[in-house]
Scaffold this active site. Structure first.
Site, short mmCIF file in Angstrom:
data_model
loop_
_atom_site.label_atom_id
_atom_site.label_comp_id
_atom_site.label_asym_id
_atom_site.label_seq_id
_atom_site.Cartn_x
_atom_site.Cartn_y
_atom_site.Cartn_z
N GLN A 131 -7.93 8.59 5.49
CA GLN A 131 -7.04 7.82 5.87
C GLN A 131 -5.54 7.74 5.12
OE1 GLN A 131 -8.03 3.64 5.22
NE2 GLN A 131 -6.95 3.00 7.15
N GLY A 132 -4.64 8.44 5.46
CA GLY A 132 -3.19 8.46 4.73
C GLY A 132 -2.41 7.22 5.36
N SER A 134 -1.82 3.90 3.03
CA SER A 134 -1.04 3.04 1.72
C SER A 134 -0.35 4.28 0.80
CB SER A 134 -2.29 2.61 0.77
OG SER A 134 -3.02 1.77 1.48
N SER A 166 -9.07 7.34 0.01
CA SER A 166 -10.44 7.44 -0.25
C SER A 166 -10.77 8.82 0.31
CB SER A 166 -11.18 6.48 0.51
OG SER A 166 -10.91 5.34 0.01
N GLU A 248 -11.78 -0.86 10.99
CA GLU A 248 -12.04 -0.62 9.36
C GLU A 248 -12.72 -1.90 9.17
OE1 GLU A 248 -8.80 0.40 6.80
OE2 GLU A 248 -9.97 0.44 5.24
N SER A 378 -6.10 -6.87 2.44
CA SER A 378 -6.77 -7.91 1.42
C SER A 378 -7.24 -9.17 2.00
CB SER A 378 -5.63 -8.16 0.16
OG SER A 378 -4.95 -8.93 0.77
N GLU A 380 -6.24 -12.09 1.13
CA GLU A 380 -4.86 -12.80 1.50
C GLU A 380 -4.41 -12.57 2.68
OE1 GLU A 380 -5.56 -11.31 -1.36
OE2 GLU A 380 -6.18 -12.95 -2.95
C1 LIG Z 1 -11.38 1.34 -3.26
C2 LIG Z 1 -10.01 1.48 -2.38
C3 LIG Z 1 -10.15 2.36 -1.52
C4 LIG Z 1 -8.93 2.55 -0.62
N1 LIG Z 1 -9.10 3.44 0.47
C5 LIG Z 1 -7.73 3.66 1.04
C6 LIG Z 1 -7.73 4.79 2.24
O1 LIG Z 1 -8.55 5.53 2.10
N2 LIG Z 1 -6.52 4.91 2.72
C7 LIG Z 1 -5.38 3.93 2.42
O2 LIG Z 1 -4.47 4.23 3.19
N3 LIG Z 1 -5.52 3.00 1.71
C8 LIG Z 1 -6.72 2.78 1.06
N4 LIG Z 1 -6.77 1.84 -0.15
C9 LIG Z 1 -5.73 1.02 -0.19
C10 LIG Z 1 -5.55 -0.54 0.10
O3 LIG Z 1 -5.44 -0.55 1.53
C11 LIG Z 1 -4.47 -1.04 -0.32
O4 LIG Z 1 -5.01 -1.41 -1.87
C12 LIG Z 1 -4.30 -2.77 0.11
O5 LIG Z 1 -3.77 -2.52 1.19
C13 LIG Z 1 -3.51 -3.57 -0.92
O6 LIG Z 1 -2.21 -2.99 -1.18
P1 LIG Z 1 -1.86 -2.74 -2.72
O7 LIG Z 1 -2.89 -2.29 -3.54
O8 LIG Z 1 -0.56 -2.13 -2.99
O9 LIG Z 1 -1.71 -4.39 -3.28
P2 LIG Z 1 -0.34 -5.24 -2.90
O10 LIG Z 1 -0.14 -5.48 -1.54
O11 LIG Z 1 0.51 -5.09 -3.94
O12 LIG Z 1 -1.22 -6.83 -3.17
C14 LIG Z 1 -1.33 -7.12 -4.33
C15 LIG Z 1 -1.75 -8.67 -4.21
O13 LIG Z 1 -0.69 -9.50 -3.77
C16 LIG Z 1 -1.54 -9.97 -2.49
N5 LIG Z 1 -0.35 -10.03 -1.48
C17 LIG Z 1 0.23 -9.35 -0.87
N6 LIG Z 1 1.17 -9.56 0.34
C18 LIG Z 1 0.46 -11.10 0.29
C19 LIG Z 1 1.01 -12.24 1.17
N7 LIG Z 1 1.99 -11.96 2.26
N8 LIG Z 1 0.54 -13.39 1.09
C20 LIG Z 1 -0.39 -13.69 0.08
N9 LIG Z 1 -0.80 -12.48 -0.75
C21 LIG Z 1 -0.33 -11.23 -0.94
C22 LIG Z 1 -2.49 -9.17 -2.07
O14 LIG Z 1 -3.55 -9.74 -1.36
C23 LIG Z 1 -3.03 -8.58 -3.51
O15 LIG Z 1 -3.72 -9.64 -4.11
C24 LIG Z 1 -7.75 1.68 -0.66
C25 LIG Z 1 -7.96 0.66 -1.94
C26 LIG Z 1 -8.71 0.65 -2.69
C27 LIG Z 1 -8.91 -0.51 -3.70
#
Ligand SMILES: Cc1cc2nc3c(=O)[nH]c(=O)nc-3n(C[C@H](O)[C@H](O)[C@H](O)COP(=O)(O)OP(=O)(O)OC[C@H]3O[C@@H](n4cnc5c(N)ncnc54)[C@H](O)[C@@H]3O)c2cc1C
Ligand SMILES: Cc1cc2nc3c(=O)[nH]c(=O)nc-3n(C[C@H](O)[C@H](O)[C@H](O)COP(=O)(O)OP(=O)(O)OC[C@H]3O[C@@H](n4cnc5c(N)ncnc54)[C@H](O)[C@@H]3O)c2cc1C
Lengths: 400, 378
Positions: A131-132, A134, A166, A248, A378, A380
């Site tokens: 899944q591309g 993030s 992933s 998902e 997440s 949130e």
């Molecule tokens: C083990 C793992 C596997 C993954 N696999 C994939 C994958 O296969 N493909 C892919 O594309 N992505 C994947 N992801 C990425 C995942 O979807 C992102 O980590 C997720 O969307 C959160 O983005 P971020 O990490 O940039 O955190 P951020 O968006 O920077 O968030 C940081 C914190 O801020 C909070 N936050 C953000 N916006 C708000 C808001 N509006 N209100 C309140 N709180 C907020 C978040 O909830 C979090 O607590 C994976 C992540 C993990 C950990």
């Protein structure tokens, strides 16, 4: 799809049972599903044989239409297949992101040609997907993604960086969100498919706090996606992405609904903490929290059943999926925390034979489980979705 | 923050600048990656000892500074911030307290100066099962010609692999679970019949399981009175728990501050994520909890310095409250960092792993809540 086509469930059960007995290699009995392992090894001959057998029946994706390689069966039949596999100690060798999220999405949004090209390969387990979505700057705010796709006539040229992808190091294909219009945010995103086995694709595994490396930084330099692999309209990728995310989440919330395997907390507490003369968990503080957790789990399962019954006829997941994702994942995380606490000092091991495999597994699982409330949108973000879409509360986020 | 006297302020400032300069989290990461079996950097420990940290609770006549427990708590708090690994709690608080509280003049003269200068590392060999239960002693000490013969097993001995001196709780009469009949022994870790097995823990700190197979010790190895070791043991444990809570306070505060910094810089939806009230309120709650925890931690350390009768109650309060707060903050640290918090390259995982190990050590929250209730008669 009518269950059993009006036929006899017991006859179908018998058919499945006989087929499993004839086809499931005995040496794989009660072995863990290699699909569930994050560090992949070359499959054994028996594993390959089992994958091909299930794949050619379409029973790994039993409810998918048979013209695309699925089983063409109803949910009741699918349940029987699951039960019979379980009875025989067999796993479903067909899985991954293709099954969990991409396939169901393609079924809704793909053209006939796209479905015929990609779905049978998923049903047979011949192709693994990643899944591309993030990017470093586009996590919760997924629509902020920057990876560019340039129109080159019969194909797109893709440049940019994805992160947290992933299984990218094992994937054959990628379903990817790309920017095809820089003047708009959500309306400038397209959903494309391309092979990971081509020049310009670079994956760098990232190590997790649990010590494993299930995901990658993924770089695309002049990577090619054929036009026929654009899913949905140009600049129309966002609604497809949202749909896929619901699939998902639906899959993730399942973590709370059973199927989490392992022993019950009560059993573990009996072993590690002991019981008093009346058979109660000897630590009353822990006991209260275990009961609380059991009650949460039961009410979650009851909700899962209720949602299923109420949505009959409704296809697939909905906004309620966010409720289930949040409830299921927090429940699961608490279970992992309680497991560690119950194991006490034995629940702090990293490696070595001073700890049982089950204890080491609990620690790694607890660490890995911290991602449940981060990926797939997440905790949130789900709460924001519930507030906005279900409760009708206004959104003050600058989401444009 | 407790009102500090001049020497305490100096000690805290020295600890702050040394940990920030010489022992930042990157030093802990290096130690972990190097796979050092004892779980700390020996060179760093020597420097700490040279600064006198190992002797902070040891009387001056035995080579210490006798600054007391609040003082060593200040050092540990700074060490907790950068996750500095060392045997300071096991040796400079645990073994040192046991000797100060229960040792004979000869024992004190023999061991305390070496503990104070860091040349001897002491450790408490107390627990035998998966959970902290110091009265459940089965390890048997039976009378022998030379004195006593010790047989049994101790688990999860913190710094047990590095230690050269073990303070061992053994049963000389009664049953596991009886507080009467426990006797403390001083056992050199290289004594014949002692075998140690390293525990590779999630938090990468040092610990061992230790087996005693007919270990012969003289009658002069008894610390305090035969069968009456419980009193010294419990007092020693309370000192260790209070010290550990101080380390946890520092670690939790740093985990919080690192997270707060991130909330101020990470942008999503065109705004810093710290502008989302969903995160703001949780940050405010953590800050509130950390302030309450600080009061609990300092009150326990001050009670020990004052030799107040409510030490057990205040220590259980401190360890229970601090455990809850560190638990919360370490989880929030990962969650609020999103994907980056899940990576090994980030520090969040270190704080998370340290939190659970520290919570479990010398009594979990539920152990200390229960103890608090018992002490208060309900
Ligand atoms: C083990 C793992 C596997 C993954 N696999 C994939 C994958 O296969 N493909 C892919 O594309 N992505 C994947 N992801 C990425 C995942 O979807 C992102 O980590 C997720 O969307 C959160 O983005 P971020 O990490 O940039 O955190 P951020 O968006 O920077 O968030 C940081 C914190 O801020 C909070 N936050 C953000 N916006 C708000 C808001 N509006 N209100 C309140 N709180 C907020 C978040 O909830 C979090 O607590 C994976 C992540 C993990 C950990
Ligand atoms: C017992 C009692 C005694 C009082 N005595 C006095 C008095 O002596 N003098 C006086 O002047 N007033 C007094 N008040 C009034 C009191 O100050 C107000 O009730 C209070 O300021 C909240 O205002 P409100 O009732 O209009 O609720 P609102 O402001 O409408 O709040 C409703 C809810 O929304 C939440 N909310 C509001 N803004 C935000 C935000 N920005 N972010 C998140 N949540 C938010 C609130 O916390 C609350 O839960 C008293 C109230 C009570 C209950």
């Amino acid at each position: 799809m009518a269950d059993f086509g009006g036929g006899d469930p017991e006859a179908f059960r018998k058919e499945v049972r006989e087929w499993v007995d004839a086809n499931f290699p005995a040496e794989l009995k009660s072995r863990p599903n290699p699909m569930m392992r994050e560090e992949r090894a070359e499959p054994s001959e028996a594993q390959e044989a089992w994958r091909k057998a299930v794949g050619s029946k379409g029973w790994g994706t039993p409810t998918w239409p048979s013209q695309y390689g699925g089983g063409g069966l109803g949910t009741a039949e699918a349940r029987i297949i699951q039960q019979e596999f379980g009875r025989a100690g067999a796993y479903n060798p067909i899985g991954g992101m293709g099954v969990m999220m991409f396939g169901p999405t393609l079924l809704e949004y793909g053209t006939e040609d796209q479905k015929l090209e990609h779905m049978p390969l998923i049903c047979r387990g011949d192709v693994q997907w990643c899944q591309g979505f993030s990017e470093p700057g586009a996590g919760s705010d997924l629509a902020a993604l920057q990876t560019r796709a340039e129109d080159k006539g019969d194909h797109f040229l893709i440049n940019g960086q994805k992160i947290w992808t992933s299984g990218a190091q094992y994937a054959d294909w990628c379903f990817c969100l790309v920017r095809t219009d820089t003047s708009k945010k959500h309306e400038g995103i397209s959903f494309v498919l391309f092979s990971m086995h081509q020049p310009g694709v670079e994956v760098r595994p990232i190590k997790l706090i649990a010590g494993n490396s299930p995901f990658c930084e993924t770089f695309f330099t002049d990577v090619l996606a054929e036009k026929k692999n654009l899913v949905g309209p140009l600049n129309g990728g966002w609604s497809i992405a949202k749909r896929l995310l619901q699939h998902e989440r639906g899959g993730l919330s399942g973590a709370g609904g059973g199927g989490m395997g392992g022993r019950s907390l009560v059993d573990l507490a009996r072993e590690y903490v002991g019981v008093d003369a009346q058979g109660r968990i000897a630590d009353p503080d822990l006991r209260t929290r275990v009961v609380h957790h059991e009650i949460e789990g039961r009410s979650f399962q009851q909700t899962a059943v209720r949602v299923m019954l109420e949505s009959k006829g409704n296809s697939g997941p909905s906004a309620a999926t966010s409720i289930m994702k949040n409830a299921g994942t927090s429940w699961m995380q608490l279970r992992q925390e309680l497991t560690l606490e119950i194991m006490g000092h034995q629940g702090l091991g990293w490696e070595g034979d001073t700890f049982k495999p089950e204890e080491l597994g609990a620690v790694r699982g607890w660490l890995g489980g911290k991602a449940f409330t981060i990926y797939g949108g997440s905790q949130e973000v789900q709460s924001n979705i519930i507030s906005k879409r279900i409760l009708g509360l206004p959104d003050l986020t600058q989401n444009n | 923050m407790a009102v500090l006297n001049e020497e305490q302020s100096m000690l805290r400032d020295a600890a702050k600048s040394w940990t920030q300069e010489k022992s930042p989290v990157t030093a802990f990461r290096k130690m972990r990656d190097s796979g050092i079996e004892i779980g700390y950097d020996g060179k760093a420990w020597n420097e700490m000892a040279e600064m006198g940290w190992a002797g902070v609770i040891i009387p001056e006549e035995y080579g210490g500074s006798a600054f007391g427990y609040l003082s060593i708590g200040l050092i540990l708090e700074e060490m907790g911030r950068t996750l500095t690994a060392s045997p300071l709690i096991a040796s400079g608080v645990g073994a040192a307290s046991a000797l100060v509280l229960g040792g004979s003049d000869t024992q004190k003269s023999e061991w305390l100066p070496k503990i104070a200068d860091g040349s001897v590392v002491g450790a408490l060999a107390v627990d035998e099962g998966a959970h902290h239960a110091p009265e459940k002693v089965a390890l048997a000490a039976t009378k022998s010609d030379a004195g006593y013969s010790l047989s049994g097993t101790k688990s999860f001995v913190i710094e047990g692999l590095a230690a050269s001196l073990l303070v061992v709780s053994a049963r000389t009469s009664g049953q596991p679970g009886d507080k009467d009949g426990i006797t403390l022994f001083l056992v050199p870790a290289d004594a014949k019949g002692v075998s140690r097995k390293r525990l590779a823990l999630a938090d990468s700190r040092g610990a061992a399981n230790i087996t005693f197979d007919k270990v012969e010790v003289g009658a002069d190895a008894v610390l305090g009175a035969v069968d009456k070791g419980w009193d010294v043991l419990e007092k020693t444990l309370d000192r260790v728990r209070a010290a550990l809570a101080a380390e946890m306070l520092g670690a939790a505060n740093q985990a919080f501050e690192t997270t707060l910094d991130y909330l101020k810089v990470r942008v999503q939806f065109g705004q810093v994520i710290g502008s989302f009230q969903a995160l703001q309120h949780r940050a405010a709650k953590m800050f509130t909890d950390l302030e309450l925890a600080r009061s609990a931690v300092e009150a326990a350390l001050q009670a020990i310095d004052a030799d107040s009768p409510d030490v057990p109650e205040l220590v259980s309060l401190s360890k229970a409250k601090m455990g809850d707060v560190f638990h919360l903050v370490s989880n929030e640290m990962v969650q609020m960092h999103g994907g980056i918090g899940m990576t090994d390259a980030h520090d969040a995982g270190f704080y998370l792993k340290r939190a659970r190990a520290a919570e479990a050590a010398f009594g979990s929250q539920s152990y200390h809540r229960d103890r608090y209730a018992r002490i208060n008669g309900y």
